[in-house]
Write an enzyme that holds these catalytic residues in place. Structure first.
Site, short mmCIF file in Angstrom:
data_model
loop_
_atom_site.label_atom_id
_atom_site.label_comp_id
_atom_site.label_asym_id
_atom_site.label_seq_id
_atom_site.Cartn_x
_atom_site.Cartn_y
_atom_site.Cartn_z
CE LYS A 120 -1.93 1.96 3.58
NZ LYS A 120 -2.70 2.20 4.79
CG ASP A 138 -7.23 3.65 2.41
OD1 ASP A 138 -8.22 3.30 1.73
OD2 ASP A 138 -7.00 4.83 2.70
#
Ligand code: SF4
Length: 214
Positions: A120, A138
């Site tokens: 991420k 997320d």
């Protein structure tokens, strides 16, 4: 040619969120790497309160690589997981110096070799700094995609893969940002603002009981 539902969703989000800058404050690649690394399990606003002090004391990889852990822990204490975060920052800085000539690397493999930088974070860094494609999963992004019926998975790696296969490369970074902003503005975890949401005509969740649990 008729646009797909996904393309229409992307277009609506593009119109709704023309600004796609990171909510983290930074002025160079090193600062973004640090800010992203610190943002795990906390808010961007909390990180932005801490980084000015941190960047004044340790402005680059060279200085942060030598930071006394106890002093760094004190600076990042309010962000939670402070011991691990401080250790990761020093480790990442040392690796940037020893392996990457003091520059934040740009490949996924190199970035994720830095302590504290997962997929991420790497996608955030690559997208913002170099315009590289990538799906940034997320909590907001995953929730919005599930509610829109684009995935059923709660596993970030699977969501990244599934959405990455659906969305054209050149739209991936923008979609990551706009879906994230949408989750913050309308598609809240507990009480989504479906009635005002510009995606409501396209969303299978509208009016469905239990949306908040998705
Ligand atoms: S209609 Fe509701 S559930 Fe669907 S995207 Fe909008 S806010 Fe989220």
């Amino acid at each position: 040619m008729k646009k797909s539902r996904l393309d229409v969703i992307l277009d609506v989000l593009d119109d709704e969120y023309p600004e796609r800058e990171s909510l983290l404050d930074y002025s160079n690649p090193f600062e973004l790497m640090v800010a992203v690394s610190l943002s795990a399990q906390t808010t961007d606003a909390a990180v932005n309160r801490v980084t000015p002090v941190l960047f004044r004391r340790w402005p680059d990889a060279e200085s942060l690589a030598q930071a006394p852990l106890s002093e760094l822990e004190e600076v990042v204490h309010s962000l939670g997981f402070f011991r691990q975060k401080a250790k990761n920052l020093v480790g990442a800085s040392q690796r940037i110096l020893s392996e990457f000539k003091g520059e934040v690397p740009s490949s996924m493999n190199d970035l994720t070799s830095l302590p504290g930088v997962g997929r991420k974070s790497a996608n955030v860094i690559r997208g913002h700094l170099w315009g590289k494609p990538g799906i940034i999963v997320d909590t907001h992004f995953g929730r919005v995609c599930r509610r829109l019926g684009l995935t059923t998975s709660k596993d970030p790696v699977k969501v990244e893969k599934e959405i990455g296969e659906m969305v054209a490369l050149e739209r991936q970074h923008a979609f990551s940002m706009t879906a994230n902003f949408h989750g913050r503005r309308y598609c809240h975890a507990r009480k989504p603002l479906c009635e005002d949401c510009p995606l409501s005509p396209l969303c299978p969740q509208l009016g469905v009981e239990g949306t908040g649990s998705i």
